[in-house]
Structure formats: C-alpha cells, structure tokens
Design a protein around this motif. Structure first.
Motif, mmCIF file in Angstrom:
data_model
loop_
_atom_site.group_PDB
_atom_site.id
_atom_site.type_symbol
_atom_site.label_atom_id
_atom_site.label_comp_id
_atom_site.label_asym_id
_atom_site.label_seq_id
_atom_site.Cartn_x
_atom_site.Cartn_y
_atom_site.Cartn_z
ATOM 1 N N ALA A 185 42.607 -19.101 44.386
ATOM 2 C CA ALA A 185 41.321 -18.401 44.343
ATOM 3 C C ALA A 185 41.340 -17.266 43.328
ATOM 4 O O ALA A 185 42.380 -16.679 43.043
ATOM 5 C CB ALA A 185 40.992 -17.845 45.731
ATOM 6 N N LYS A 186 40.174 -16.959 42.785
ATOM 7 C CA LYS A 186 40.054 -15.827 41.871
ATOM 8 C C LYS A 186 40.335 -14.511 42.605
ATOM 9 O O LYS A 186 40.954 -13.598 42.045
ATOM 10 C CB LYS A 186 38.654 -15.787 41.265
ATOM 11 C CG LYS A 186 38.325 -16.966 40.368
ATOM 12 C CD LYS A 186 36.885 -16.889 39.883
ATOM 13 C CE LYS A 186 36.510 -18.097 39.046
ATOM 14 N NZ LYS A 186 35.066 -18.077 38.664
ATOM 15 N N THR A 187 39.860 -14.423 43.853
ATOM 16 C CA THR A 187 40.065 -13.220 44.653
ATOM 17 C C THR A 187 40.555 -13.602 46.038
ATOM 18 O O THR A 187 39.839 -14.274 46.784
ATOM 19 C CB THR A 187 38.754 -12.408 44.791
ATOM 20 O OG1 THR A 187 38.276 -12.048 43.494
ATOM 21 C CG2 THR A 187 38.982 -11.146 45.616
ATOM 22 N N ALA A 188 41.778 -13.222 46.368
ATOM 23 C CA ALA A 188 42.348 -13.497 47.687
ATOM 24 C C ALA A 188 42.262 -12.245 48.542
ATOM 25 O O ALA A 188 42.718 -11.171 48.143
ATOM 26 C CB ALA A 188 43.792 -13.956 47.566
ATOM 27 N N ILE A 189 41.666 -12.398 49.716
ATOM 28 C CA ILE A 189 41.483 -11.293 50.649
ATOM 29 C C ILE A 189 42.275 -11.606 51.912
ATOM 30 O O ILE A 189 42.026 -12.630 52.561
ATOM 31 C CB ILE A 189 39.997 -11.109 50.999
ATOM 32 C CG1 ILE A 189 39.148 -10.979 49.720
ATOM 33 C CG2 ILE A 189 39.798 -9.900 51.901
ATOM 34 C CD1 ILE A 189 37.652 -11.073 49.949
ATOM 35 N N ALA A 190 43.205 -10.742 52.257
ATOM 36 C CA ALA A 190 44.076 -10.991 53.410
ATOM 37 C C ALA A 190 43.820 -9.971 54.509
ATOM 38 O O ALA A 190 43.851 -8.762 54.259
ATOM 39 C CB ALA A 190 45.537 -10.942 52.988
ATOM 40 N N GLN A 191 43.557 -10.462 55.715
ATOM 41 C CA GLN A 191 43.538 -9.572 56.866
ATOM 42 C C GLN A 191 44.907 -9.631 57.511
ATOM 43 O O GLN A 191 45.502 -10.698 57.650
ATOM 44 C CB GLN A 191 42.437 -9.951 57.865
ATOM 45 C CG GLN A 191 42.672 -11.221 58.659
ATOM 46 C CD GLN A 191 41.699 -11.378 59.811
ATOM 47 O OE1 GLN A 191 40.508 -11.581 59.598
ATOM 48 N NE2 GLN A 191 42.201 -11.283 61.037
ATOM 49 N N VAL A 192 45.425 -8.468 57.878
ATOM 50 C CA VAL A 192 46.775 -8.386 58.423
ATOM 51 C C VAL A 192 46.773 -7.505 59.664
ATOM 52 O O VAL A 192 45.891 -6.659 59.842
ATOM 53 C CB VAL A 192 47.776 -7.836 57.384
ATOM 54 C CG1 VAL A 192 47.853 -8.752 56.182
ATOM 55 C CG2 VAL A 192 47.401 -6.420 56.953
ATOM 56 N N ALA A 193 47.756 -7.709 60.510
ATOM 57 C CA ALA A 193 47.878 -6.878 61.702
ATOM 58 C C ALA A 193 48.459 -5.507 61.379
ATOM 59 O O ALA A 193 48.233 -4.541 62.104
ATOM 60 C CB ALA A 193 48.749 -7.592 62.743
ATOM 61 N N GLU A 194 49.206 -5.434 60.261
ATOM 62 C CA GLU A 194 49.883 -4.173 59.937
ATOM 63 C C GLU A 194 50.118 -4.065 58.440
ATOM 64 O O GLU A 194 50.525 -5.026 57.797
ATOM 65 C CB GLU A 194 51.227 -4.126 60.671
ATOM 66 C CG GLU A 194 51.999 -2.833 60.518
ATOM 67 C CD GLU A 194 53.337 -2.863 61.247
ATOM 68 O OE1 GLU A 194 53.928 -1.781 61.408
ATOM 69 O OE2 GLU A 194 53.784 -3.967 61.636
ATOM 70 N N ILE A 195 49.811 -2.898 57.889
ATOM 71 C CA ILE A 195 50.185 -2.584 56.514
ATOM 72 C C ILE A 195 51.359 -1.614 56.574
ATOM 73 O O ILE A 195 51.253 -0.537 57.151
ATOM 74 C CB ILE A 195 49.016 -1.966 55.725
ATOM 75 C CG1 ILE A 195 47.850 -2.970 55.626
ATOM 76 C CG2 ILE A 195 49.471 -1.563 54.320
ATOM 77 C CD1 ILE A 195 46.622 -2.435 54.906
ATOM 78 N N VAL A 196 52.479 -2.021 56.019
ATOM 79 C CA VAL A 196 53.718 -1.242 56.135
ATOM 80 C C VAL A 196 54.036 -0.554 54.816
ATOM 81 O O VAL A 196 53.522 -0.933 53.761
ATOM 82 C CB VAL A 196 54.894 -2.157 56.559
ATOM 83 C CG1 VAL A 196 54.605 -2.811 57.908
ATOM 84 C CG2 VAL A 196 55.162 -3.218 55.491
ATOM 85 N N PRO A 197 54.875 0.477 54.840
ATOM 86 C CA PRO A 197 55.237 1.176 53.597
ATOM 87 C C PRO A 197 55.928 0.250 52.601
ATOM 88 O O PRO A 197 56.616 -0.700 52.983
ATOM 89 C CB PRO A 197 56.192 2.275 54.081
ATOM 90 C CG PRO A 197 55.845 2.489 55.513
ATOM 91 C CD PRO A 197 55.456 1.146 56.036
ATOM 92 N N LEU A 198 55.715 0.529 51.337
ATOM 93 C CA LEU A 198 56.345 -0.238 50.281
ATOM 94 C C LEU A 198 57.862 -0.211 50.455
ATOM 95 O O LEU A 198 58.453 0.839 50.705
ATOM 96 C CB LEU A 198 55.965 0.357 48.922
ATOM 97 C CG LEU A 198 56.070 -0.548 47.710
ATOM 98 C CD1 LEU A 198 55.128 -1.748 47.831
ATOM 99 C CD2 LEU A 198 55.750 0.241 46.442
ATOM 100 N N GLY A 199 58.488 -1.377 50.359
ATOM 101 C CA GLY A 199 59.928 -1.484 50.548
ATOM 102 C C GLY A 199 60.336 -1.854 51.956
ATOM 103 O O GLY A 199 61.512 -2.140 52.205
ATOM 104 N N SER A 200 59.379 -1.880 52.884
ATOM 105 C CA SER A 200 59.701 -2.206 54.282
ATOM 106 C C SER A 200 59.863 -3.702 54.521
ATOM 107 O O SER A 200 60.529 -4.108 55.472
ATOM 108 C CB SER A 200 58.608 -1.666 55.219
ATOM 109 O OG SER A 200 58.520 -0.267 55.141
ATOM 110 N N LEU A 201 59.236 -4.506 53.681
ATOM 111 C CA LEU A 201 59.316 -5.948 53.866
ATOM 112 C C LEU A 201 60.584 -6.498 53.226
ATOM 113 O O LEU A 201 60.906 -6.154 52.085
ATOM 114 C CB LEU A 201 58.091 -6.636 53.249
ATOM 115 C CG LEU A 201 56.723 -6.265 53.822
ATOM 116 C CD1 LEU A 201 55.620 -6.989 53.049
ATOM 117 C CD2 LEU A 201 56.641 -6.608 55.307
#
Length: 225
Positions: A185-201
């Motif tokens: 897709a040109k624009t991918a929109i993701a709904q997530v249960a949690e946004i975590v700090p960068l580097g946490s994944l």
C-alpha cells in the motif's frame, strides 16, 4: 526526529478518500483492525474497494463497513460464511462487486505488489472460470496463469507493538496478511496495543520494518475514537 505515532485513530484515517482502495488485514476476526474500520465508517467516505481475506463477520469490522454502504467492490478469497449476511444481502441486490481470488493467489499478488514485480505466473486457477480471459503459459511442462499485483492506496492493519519508527511486532496468528499488505500500500496505517520506546523491540522479532509503515496509533481494545 522520526515519529509516526498519531494521537487518535480519527487523525490516522483522516485522508482516506471516496473511491480509495483499502487493504484490510485479518483472517476472519484474528488481526482485524476493528477500531480503524470504525473510524473509517465515521469518516463517511464511500465507493471503497476493499482487499481482504474475507468479506466480514457478523456485525463488526468489515461487515459494519459493508452494512453502512461504503463498499463498491470486494477483492477477497472467502466472501461467504454463516455470518456474512451483510455482504450476501448487498451482493444479491447488485450493490457490491466481487472479485474472487484464490487465497494463495491473493497473498502472492499482494506480495508481488510489495516486491515491485510486474506480474506473476501461478498454477492455481488454470483451467477454471477464474482463468477465463487471462494469459496462460506452459513452463517446464506445467500450465500457469498470468496474474497481476494488487496495490492499494491504504492498508489498515493490526499489530501488537510498535515503536515510533513504525517497526511492528505481531501477536501470533494475528500476523496473517498484515506484513504483506503494509508493503503493497502507498500508506500503511497500523493500530497497536502498545507503542514502546525506540530500541525496546528485539530486532529479531520485528516482522514489518518501519520503512513500510507510515502511521501508527495506539488503541486499547474496544476504545472509542
């Protein structure tokens, strides 16, 4: 600073327009981005082409979008089931168009779009009504049908966690079509249960790299938008 997080789901879908092509992740109800779909219904846009594995279950998600009369065409592999009554009613009334695609072909055509391929040859569908009018070719003694990639203006997908760069981690089978739809897709929109700090994944656990995701919104299950 790259930050793809959106404050609300309304903002995340605000530019989806009449006549847009929209991929919707999910396999039945597993991984279905219900809250993003609810926000899309609230946008009051119509004439949509929906690309998904099926055509809605019960009264929520895609079924609610179809019930609201917003869908012009469905491209899917499994349109009918015991609780697909809203699609059934619209289809029988001639109010919605169906392009039936075998499930493997659906995934392969979406993948082809994400990979930038011009077309693919697949054996699935050869010699059936689904191959009528399509180019065929014999390769190494086997017959194939030419199929074209499926692109979309938007993809609505659901993941478990994301960081602000848009890297996504999925929950078990909720992963299904999300990764390939994000790429196509040109624009991918993701709904997530949690946004975590960068580097946490854990990099080894990231399935969809942020380069394929344009927007992320944190949504509690069943939350109002």
């Amino acid at each position: 600073m790259i930050d793809k997080g959106f404050a609300s789901i309304d903002q995340a879908v605000a530019d989806i327009f009449d006549g847009a092509s929209v991929m919707v992740g999910g396999f039945g109800t597993a991984g279905m981005p219900d809250e993003l779909i609810d926000a899309l219904i609230a946008r009051n846009v119509g004439g949509l082409t929906i690309i998904s594995n099926n055509a809605g279950n019960g009264e929520t998600g895609l079924a609610a979008l179809i019930k609201a009369g917003r869908v012009r065409k469905v491209i899917c592999s499994f349109p009918r089931q015991a609780d697909s009554h809203h699609f059934d009613a619209r289809y029988r009334a001639g109010e919605i168009e169906l392009e039936l695609v075998p499930q493997g072909n659906l995934a392969a055509r979406i993948q082809a779009a994400g990979a930038g391929l011009g077309a693919i040859f697949t054996p699935t569908g050869f010699g059936t009504l689904l191959a009528e009018g399509k180019e065929t070719r014999r390769i190494d003694g086997k017959d194939y049908v030419l199929e074209y990639p499926i692109h979309a203006d938007f993809a609505l997908i659901k993941a478990q966690r994301a960081d602000r760069w848009g890297n996504l981690v999925y929950r078990k089978t909720a992963r299904n079509f999300g990764p390939i739809m994000a790429m196509a897709a040109k624009t991918a929109i993701a709904q997530v249960a949690e946004i975590v700090p960068l580097g946490s994944l854990d990099p080894e656990a990231i399935v969809t790299p942020g380069i394929f995701v344009q927007r992320v919104v944190q949504v509690a299950p069943g939350a109002a938008h």
